[in-house]
Design a protein around this motif. Sequence first.
Motif, PDB file in Angstrom:
ATOM      1  N   ILE A   1       0.838  -1.199   0.000  1.00 21.76           N
ATOM      2  CA  ILE A   1       0.000   0.000   0.000  1.00 21.76           C
ATOM      3  C   ILE A   1       0.872   1.248   0.000  1.00 21.76           C
ATOM      4  N   SER A   2       1.872   1.271   0.847  1.00 20.30           N
ATOM      5  CA  SER A   2       2.768   2.418   0.940  1.00 20.30           C
ATOM      6  C   SER A   2       3.491   2.669  -0.382  1.00 20.30           C
ATOM      7  N   ASP A   3       4.034   1.614  -0.976  1.00 21.40           N
ATOM      8  CA  ASP A   3       4.736   1.753  -2.253  1.00 21.40           C
ATOM      9  C   ASP A   3       3.800   2.249  -3.346  1.00 21.40           C
ATOM     10  N   ALA A   4       2.601   1.704  -3.393  1.00 19.13           N
ATOM     11  CA  ALA A   4       1.646   2.093  -4.431  1.00 19.13           C
ATOM     12  C   ALA A   4       1.236   3.559  -4.277  1.00 19.13           C
ATOM     13  N   ILE A   5       1.020   3.994  -3.052  1.00 18.81           N
ATOM     14  CA  ILE A   5       0.658   5.395  -2.812  1.00 18.81           C
ATOM     15  C   ILE A   5       1.823   6.300  -3.210  1.00 18.81           C
ATOM     16  N   ARG A   6       3.024   5.920  -2.821  1.00 15.54           N
ATOM     17  CA  ARG A   6       4.200   6.727  -3.136  1.00 15.54           C
ATOM     18  C   ARG A   6       4.408   6.867  -4.642  1.00 15.54           C
ATOM     19  N   HIS A   7       4.126   5.801  -5.410  1.00 12.00           N
ATOM     20  CA  HIS A   7       4.335   5.821  -6.852  1.00 12.00           C
ATOM     21  C   HIS A   7       3.100   6.256  -7.642  1.00 12.00           C
ATOM     22  N   SER A   8       2.039   6.616  -6.958  1.00  9.84           N
ATOM     23  CA  SER A   8       0.788   6.971  -7.645  1.00  9.84           C
ATOM     24  C   SER A   8       0.819   8.341  -8.308  1.00  9.84           C
ATOM     25  N   GLY A   9       1.738   9.197  -7.863  1.00 11.66           N
ATOM     26  CA  GLY A   9       1.754  10.562  -8.373  1.00 11.66           C
ATOM     27  C   GLY A   9       0.819  11.484  -7.616  1.00 11.66           C
ATOM     28  N   LEU A  10       0.139  10.944  -6.609  1.00  9.48           N
ATOM     29  CA  LEU A  10      -0.765  11.730  -5.776  1.00  9.48           C
ATOM     30  C   LEU A  10      -0.160  11.865  -4.381  1.00  9.48           C
TER      31      LEU A  10
END
Length: 86
Positions: A21-30
Amino acid sequence: VNMLYKGNNKVITRKDINRQISDAIRHSGLTQTEIAKRLGVSPYTVSHYCCGNKMPALETFANLCTIININPAILLCLHISEKSTD
């Protein structure tokens, strides 16, 4: 107990899911603030998801996946294998 089992007996922990979850949020651009606003939660809550202190509720998790445009299976550390339809 914070463990899930996959078909190959690999243990998936809550820590693994929070890391995804943390990685996905960090790489989301948001930003966490933008994500929080779209989810209707506080930025503090999103920070807790990233730090592993809290897991999102099921409906929040589903909305998070939509917002950051990611397959839920990735966040759940599940590998989806496609079967041949021959």
